[in-house]
Design an enzyme around this catalytic site. Structure first.
Site, short mmCIF file in Angstrom:
data_model
loop_
_atom_site.label_atom_id
_atom_site.label_comp_id
_atom_site.label_asym_id
_atom_site.label_seq_id
_atom_site.Cartn_x
_atom_site.Cartn_y
_atom_site.Cartn_z
N LEU A 345 0.82 -1.21 0.00
CA LEU A 345 0.00 0.00 0.00
C LEU A 345 0.85 1.26 0.00
O LEU A 345 0.45 2.29 -0.53
CB LEU A 345 -0.92 0.02 1.22
CG LEU A 345 -1.99 -1.08 1.29
CD1 LEU A 345 -2.73 -1.00 2.62
CD2 LEU A 345 -2.97 -0.95 0.13
N GLY A 346 2.02 1.21 0.62
CA GLY A 346 2.87 2.39 0.68
C GLY A 346 4.08 2.14 1.55
O GLY A 346 4.19 1.13 2.25
N GLY A 348 6.35 4.16 4.44
CA GLY A 348 6.42 5.31 5.33
C GLY A 348 7.78 5.43 5.98
O GLY A 348 8.71 4.66 5.69
N GLY A 351 8.36 2.06 7.98
CA GLY A 351 8.26 0.73 7.39
C GLY A 351 7.30 0.69 6.22
O GLY A 351 6.77 1.70 5.78
N VAL A 353 3.84 -0.86 4.32
CA VAL A 353 2.48 -1.22 4.71
C VAL A 353 1.86 -2.06 3.60
O VAL A 353 1.91 -1.68 2.42
CB VAL A 353 1.61 0.03 4.97
CG1 VAL A 353 0.22 -0.38 5.44
CG2 VAL A 353 2.27 0.94 6.00
N ASP A 464 2.11 13.38 15.82
CA ASP A 464 2.46 13.38 14.40
C ASP A 464 1.20 13.56 13.55
O ASP A 464 0.92 12.79 12.64
CB ASP A 464 3.17 12.07 14.02
CG ASP A 464 3.99 12.22 12.74
OD1 ASP A 464 4.29 13.36 12.36
OD2 ASP A 464 4.31 11.19 12.13
#
Length: 666
Positions: A345-346, A348, A351, A353, A464
Site C-alpha cells: 500500500l505504501g 512510510g 516501514g 504497509v 504526528d
C-alpha cells in the site's frame, strides 16, 4: 360471587402487566410463537426465519408485553438468544438478523433485502415507527452508513445505526477477538436495558464461551420516547439475491431482572451443511491407493516441518499478558500473500504497509512491517502499542494487534480502502476533493483528537498529526492513524517525554526550546493540518519564496490584509461555504498560534466547528511569528531531532529535517 372472581382476575392481570414477566425457550418445539411469511419451526425445534431467495420471515412472542408501569418510564429488561446464519454461496453478500421491539407483529409493506422485511423507502426513519432494533448485519450498505459487512448495531426507527461495531467480543483477559456472523456456527447474544441509568448493552460471543464481562456495544439512551406501553418482541430476516438460512436456536426474556441462561446442551442441533456422499473407491481400490496415500503423508509431514521452521516464533514469558493481541506470523504472511509487492500500500518513515485478508474472518487489514534492531525497550513498546489497541472511536484507525518475529515488528490495523488524505489533496489533481468532504474530514479528525486528549481513560499525545496520517474509510470519513510516535500519560499528570519528534512543518515553536510534547503541541499540528486541507498546500514548500513557502505565515499575512479567503484552495474556485472556510482558516491560525497559552483545547475546537461557541477574535500580535522556528531553520542541512524514546528505538535514532522536506515535500 362472579363479580369477586372478575375483580380478582383483573387484579392478577394488572399485577402481571406491572410485574417481572419472563419466558425461556431452549428450542421451540411446541412453543407458542407467532410466525409470519416464511418463518417456521422445524421438526427438531429450530426457529427457521428464511431458507431461500426472495423471502422474509418474522417470529414474535405472541402477546404484547407491558414495558411501562404507571410512572410511564420504560422498565429494565434483559434478553438473550442464540442464532446462526448459513450462506449457501459464501462469496455472495446477504442480509443478517434483526431483533426488534415493535408496536406490531405485522409489516405488510416491508421490502426484502436491506430493508429486513420491516421497512420500505416511504417509512424508514419515521419517528412514528416506534421500533428499536439490534441488527446482526452481514451486508455492507453505504446508503445506511454501514461500517462493514460484518457488524452489530443499535437502530432506532430505521436502518442507520446510532452506534455500531465490527462483530467481535472482548475476552475477560482484555483481548478483542473478531467473529464472522455468517460462519454457520451458533453464537450467543445478550441485550440488556437499564431503565434507571438509561443504558443499552449488547454483548456477543461464541456459544461455547461464557458471557464476556465487557459488552461490545454500550449506548446511553432513554427508550421511554420510543417504546410504547405495550410492545411486541421478536425477530426478522429477509433475503433477496442470495439464498440464506437464518436460525434462532433459543431465546429467553425477563422484565426487571436477568433473563434465564440458555442451556447449550438442550438447544436443537443445526443441520449438516451439504450432504455426505459415499464412495465405493475405498472398498474397491484400497490395495492400489495405499502406496499413494503413504507417499502423500510423507510429503505432508515434510511440508509441515519446513513450514514450522519458516514460521517459527519466540513467545517470551513477559509477553503472555499481551497474547490475546498477538497475531501469528504465519497468518499475516498468508493474509498478505507473502508480503508481495502486489499487496504493498505504501512506504512510510517507519516501514512498509501491506494490504491483507485474514483467512479465518475474511476481514481486510493493513499490516505495517517495522524493523526494531534494539531489544531494549521492546517490552515498553508492546505495552504501549497494546494500550493504544484499546482505543475505540469512529475517527481513529483501529489498531487490532501486533506480531513480533526476530528483529521485526508487524502492526495490524483496520484497512482503509480510500488511502491517505494527502494523496487526494496533492497527488490526484483530477480527483478534486469537495469542500463539504474536507470540512467533514476536519471535524472527524478533531473529534478523534478530542477523544485522545480528554475522553479516553488516559491522555494520548499523537505527536504526528498531518494529512498523510489521516486515512479515509469506505465512506470517505477521516480517521487519524499511525500511532507510531504516540505517548500515554494519566489525566492530571504531565507527560514525561522530552524528545522532539514529529514532522517538520507541524512542530510547535516551543518544542524547539523545551522539547516537551503536550496537548497544546498536538493542537498546533492540528491547526497546520486544517490550513493544509483548506488551502490545498503543504506546510512547507521549498519551491516557493520564503514568504509564501511557510503556510501558516502566508495565511496570517492574508488575514492581516483582510483577504483571508485568498488563501482558500484555488482548485475549489468559489464552490465552498464562505462562513465555513473563514472559520477553518481563522481557527487554523488560532490553533497554530506561537503562544501555547493562546491555543484552544480540542473541546473548544469542536465547539467552534459545531457553531456551539463563537470563535474569538484573532489578535495580530505574534501571528506572523507562528512559524518562526521553522522559518529560522528553513533550508538548514544540519538540524536533526533525536527520537530515543521506547516508541522510536529501532526506527532510526535521528531524523534529518532536510531529508524529510525533500522526500515528503514538507
Amino acid at each position: 360471587m362472579f363479580s369477586k372472581l372478575l375483580m380478582w382476575f383483573l387484579l392478577m392481570r394488572l399485577a402481571a402487566s406491572e410485574g417481572d414477566y419472563n419466558f425461556i425457550y431452549n428450542g421451540f418445539r411446541g412453543a407458542n410463537i407467532s410466525l409470519d411469511s416464511s418463518a417456521v419451526i422445524t421438526s427438531n425445534g429450530l426457529l427457521l426465519l428464511t431458507n431461500s431467495t426472495n423471502q422474509k420471515g418474522h417470529a414474535f412472542y405472541p402477546n404484547p408485553l407491558h414495558f411501562k408501569p404507571s410512572h410511564g418510564k420504560t422498565q429494565s429488561f434483559s434478553i438473550n438468544f442464540v442464532f446462526a446464519i448459513m450462506l449457501r454461496y459464501p462469496s455472495v453478500s446477504a442480509s443478517g438478523i434483526a431483533f426488534m421491539i415493535s408496536p406490531t407483529k405485522e409489516f405488510p409493506g416491508g421490502e426484502l433485502g436491506q430493508f429486513w422485511g420491516i421497512f420500505n423507502p416511504t417509512n424508514i426513519g419515521n419517528s412514528s415507527n416506534h421500533i428499536a432494533s439490534i441488527e446482526l448485519d452481514t451486508a455492507l450498505d453505504p446508503v445506511f452508513g454501514d461500517i462493514n459487512d460484518n457488524h452489530v448495531g443499535i437502530n432506532i426507527n430505521g436502518l442507520v445505526s446510532n452506534i455500531s461495531a465490527p462483530a467481535a467480543y472482548f475476552t475477560n483477559s482484555g483481548g478483542f477477538k473478531n467473529l464472522s456472523l455468517v460462519s454457520g456456527e451458533p453464537m450467543h447474544v445478550w441485550i440488556e436495558y437499564n431503565g434507571v441509568q438509561n443504558q443499552v448493552n449488547v454483548t456477543l460471543s461464541p456459544i461455547d464461551l461464557p458471557k464476556p464481562d465487557r459488552p461490545l456495544l454500550s449506548w446511553t439512551v432513554d427508550l421511554s420516547s420510543i417504546v410504547l406501553d405495550d410492545m411486541y418482541i421478536g425477530f426478522s430476516a429477509s433475503t433477496k439475491v442470495a439464498p440464506v438460512t437464518h436460525y434462532i436456536l433459543g431465546w429467553s426474556f425477563k422484565m426487571n431482572g436477568q433473563a434465564q441462561a440458555l442451556d447449550p446442551f438442550h438447544l436443537p442441533k443445526l443441520p449438516r451443511i451439504g450432504s455426505k456422499k459415499k464412495s465405493g473407491l475405498l472398498t474397491i481400490g484400497l490395495p492400489a491407493i495405499v502406496p499413494f496415500f503413504t507417499l502423500m503423508a510423507i510429503s505432508a509431514v515434510s511440508l509441515i516441518v519446513r513450514r514450522k521452521i519458516k514460521f517459527t516464533e519466540v513467545l517470551e514469558d513477559w509477553e503472555r499478558e499481551y497474547g490475546t493481541h498477538r497475531f501469528l506470523y504465519k497468518d499475516l504472511y498468508m493474509a498478505t500473500k507473502g508480503f508481495t509487492d502486489k499487496e504493498l500500500l505504501g512506504v512510510g518513515g517507519f516501514g512498509r504497509v501491506y494490504r491483507g485478508v485474514l483467512s479465518a474472518s475474511k476481514v481486510e487489514v493493513a499490516v505495517k512491517r517495522v524493523s526494531h534492531e534494539s531489544r531494549q525497550g521492546m517490552r515498553e513498546f508492546i505495552s504501549e502499542i497494546m494500550s493504544l489497541g484499546r482505543l475505540r472511536h469512529r475517527n481513529l484507525v483501529q489498531l487490532l494487534g501486533y506480531c513480533r518475529r526476530k528483529k521485526e515488528l508487524l502492526l495490524v490495523y483496520d484497512f482503509m480502502p480510500n488511502g491517505s488524505l494527502d494523496k487526494l489533496l496533492f497527488n490526484h489533481p483530477n480527483s478534486m476533493l469537495s469542500w463539504n468532504r474536507r470540512f467533514r474530514i476536519i471535524k472527524g479528525v478533531a473529534s478523534g483528537l478530542l477523544y485522545l486528549h480528554e475522553e479516553w481513560e488516559q491522555v494520548v499525545l499523537h505527536r504526528d498529526i498531518k494529512a498523510s496520517n489521516v486515512l479515509l474509510d469506505s465512506e470517505m470519513n477521516g480517521r487519524l492513524g499511525d500511532f507510531g510516535l504516540a505517548r500515554l500519560y494519566d489525566h492530571g499528570t504531565d507527560p514525561q517525554t522530552s524528545h522532539v519528534v514529529g514532522t517538520f512543518g507541524y512542530l510547535a515553536p516551543e518544542l524547539t526550546r523545551i522539547g516537551k510534547a503536550t496537548r497544546s503541541t498536538d493542537v498546533f499540528a492540528f491547526g497546520v493540518f486544517m490550513l493544509e486541507v483548506a488551502c490545498g498546500r503543504r506546510p512547507i514548500d521549498l519551491r516557493l519564496s520564503a514568504y509564501e513557502g511557510i503556510l501558516v505565515e502566508w495565511v496570517s499575512e492574508c488575514w492581516r490584509r483582510g483577504t483571508i479567503l485568498d488563501a482558500a484552495d484555488q482548485k475549489l474556485g468559489h464552490d465552498y461555504e464562505v462562513e465555513e472556510m473563514e472559520l477553518v482558516l481563522k481557527l487554523g491560525l488560532l490553533c497554530s498560534h506561537p503562544l501555547s497559552s493562546a491555543r484552544p483545547s480540542m473541546r473548544q475546537v469542536m465547539q467552534y466547528l459545531d457553531h456551539d461557541a463563537p470563535l474569538p477574535k484573532l489578535s495580530s500580535d505574534g501571528l506572523g511569528a507562528a512559524i518562526v522556528a521553522v522559518g529560522q531553520y528553513k533550508g538548514s542541512d544540519d538540524l536533526r531531532f533525536s527520537c530515543p524514546s521506547s516508541l522510536e528505538q529501532g526506527f532510526g535514532s535521528t531524523t534529518s529535517v532536510q531529508e524529510s522536506v525533500l522526500s515528503d515535500g514538507r
